[in-house]
Write an enzyme that holds these catalytic residues in place. Structure first.
Site, PDB file in Angstrom:
ATOM      1  N   CYS A 162       0.820  -1.226   0.000  1.00 45.04           N
ATOM      2  CA  CYS A 162       0.000   0.000   0.000  1.00 45.04           C
ATOM      3  C   CYS A 162       0.846   1.266   0.000  1.00 45.04           C
ATOM      4  O   CYS A 162       0.455   2.275  -0.592  1.00 45.04           O
ATOM      5  CB  CYS A 162      -0.936  -0.004   1.208  1.00 45.04           C
ATOM      6  SG  CYS A 162      -0.117  -0.295   2.789  1.00 45.04           S
ATOM      7  N   HIS A 181      -2.176   7.077   3.224  1.00 42.83           N
ATOM      8  CA  HIS A 181      -0.712   7.121   3.329  1.00 42.83           C
ATOM      9  C   HIS A 181      -0.204   8.328   2.543  1.00 42.83           C
ATOM     10  O   HIS A 181      -0.513   8.484   1.355  1.00 42.83           O
ATOM     11  CB  HIS A 181      -0.086   5.856   2.746  1.00 42.83           C
ATOM     12  CG  HIS A 181      -0.267   4.621   3.592  1.00 42.83           C
ATOM     13  ND1 HIS A 181      -0.854   4.631   4.825  1.00 42.83           N
ATOM     14  CD2 HIS A 181       0.102   3.327   3.354  1.00 42.83           C
ATOM     15  CE1 HIS A 181      -0.851   3.390   5.321  1.00 42.83           C
ATOM     16  NE2 HIS A 181      -0.286   2.586   4.449  1.00 42.83           N
TER      17      HIS A 181
END
Length: 361
Positions: free
Chosen positions: A158, A251
């Site tokens: 990710c 993120h």
């Protein structure tokens, strides 16, 4: 069934499994017919097995509540009910490798969110806008497994989604050295603030194994198939630090880049806005219309403003400017459990279906 492919979710009760179920509600191509988890959940309805641990913002879909959870280790029984599976099992790396291969050998394609097979040489690790051609290696993998339709495909980590697509869009300018620091949400660890209260008002400067993945996995995505395996690229060289921050989803990456061919800022921004790939051309159901947005404001991208861009499947970039040591620096943001996890895997499955690799049994 209206012609939809029958889907199973392995590890359906965990956070990523829940995200798969949430994203696949009302999917035009796929229908979740089987949920599988550990022996302790088997035999319960999905609603009973998850109990108070439903972690999505949206309610549990009615269609899955009464599905009886199967034992994920009863491979033949689970495989017999589906056309393909998504894998989000929580096991050791060796156990994941073994169980995913076992499913593939039942002639059931496996699209995995797990890291276990990301470095298996004939398993494609794909961001569909970047390297869908890596799915060609599946034919070599099937020969090794002795299958005609069963195989494993994976999506990458990710954390790289917030900068690897950006660097791909800038490929013509030959980036050769990259420094990236990622500021990673707690859902990347499968947690909420309720589960992990010590993360409130806190930063942890370590995420096990994450820096190596963040440095190496982009090179595999940019690699090429040679002699039936994927050979990683050797450039650009990436060094990374990964920090856990008190954010639920999203993120963020702060990135510095050196280029062999020095572009202008305007050229870089235009390259981001123009960048698209197979999912956009094929108009796949989960594909963002615009993969990467560039934000002009000095204080963007922000998690609260931008993490859900294109339903969490797009990438947001801002603060692009010249640097005094490197050529340019920027900030990127991606949704770690949508584009970075389950959503990225769903887009891989859509790409595989569109290319004929996944069909009804």
């Amino acid at each position: 069934m209206s012609g939809k492919l029958k889907v199973g979710i392995l590890g359906a009760t965990g956070m990523v499994g829940q995200r798969f179920i949430s994203l696949l509600e009302n999917h035009p191509w796929f229908e979740v017919v089987t949920v599988a988890a550990s022996a302790r959940s088997a035999g319960k309805t999905y609603e009973e097995a998850v109990g108070g641990r439903w972690k999505m913002d949206t309610p549990m879909p009615e269609a899955v509540k009464k599905l009886v959870v199967m034992n994920v280790n009863e491979v033949e029984e689970v495989a017999a009910t589906v056309d393909f599976v998504f894998s989000a099992v929580d096991m050791s790396k060796d156990e994941i490798k073994a169980i995913e291969e076992a499913y593939a050998k039942t002639e059931t394609p496996v699209v995995s969110n797990n890291s276990a097979h990301r470095w298996t040489p004939d398993v494609p690790m794909v961001v569909p806008e970047i390297n869908p051609q890596h799915f060609d290696v599946i034919e070599f993998q099937k020969k090794r497994l002795g299958t005609t339709r069963g195989f494993i495909a994976v999506k990458p980590n990710c954390s790289i989604q917030s900068y690897a697509p950006v660097l791909t869009a800038w490929k013509e300018f030959e980036p050769y050295e990259v420094v990236a620091t990622t500021y990673q949400a707690i859902s990347g660890a499968g947690k909420t603030f309720k589960d992990w209260p010590e993360m409130e008002h806190n930063i942890i400067p370590y995420i096990g194994g994450e820096e190596e993945k963040s440095e190496k996995e982009p090179l595999r995505i940019w690699g090429e198939i040679k002699d039936g395996v994927i050979v990683p690229a050797t450039s650009p060289v990436i060094t990374c630090q990964c920090i856990r921050v008190p954010v639920l989803n999203g993120h963020t990456a702060a990135v510095f880049v050196k280029f062999r061919r020095k572009p202008t800022k305007e050229q870089l921004i235009q390259a981001l806005r123009d960048f698209s790939g197979f999912p956009q051309e094929a108009e796949l159901p989960s594909a963002p219309k615009h993969f990467i947005q560039y934000l002009e404001e000095d204080n963007r991208p922000q998690v609260t403003e931008d993490v859900n861009y294109e339903n969490g499947m797009g990438i947001s970039v801002g603060r692009l400017r010249e640097d005094t040591v490197y050529d340019y620096k920027f900030v990127g943001l991606s949704h770690n459990t949508v584009r970075g996890a389950a959503g990225g895997a769903v887009l891989c499955a859509e790409t595989l279906k569109a290319k004929g690799y996944i069909q009804a049994k």
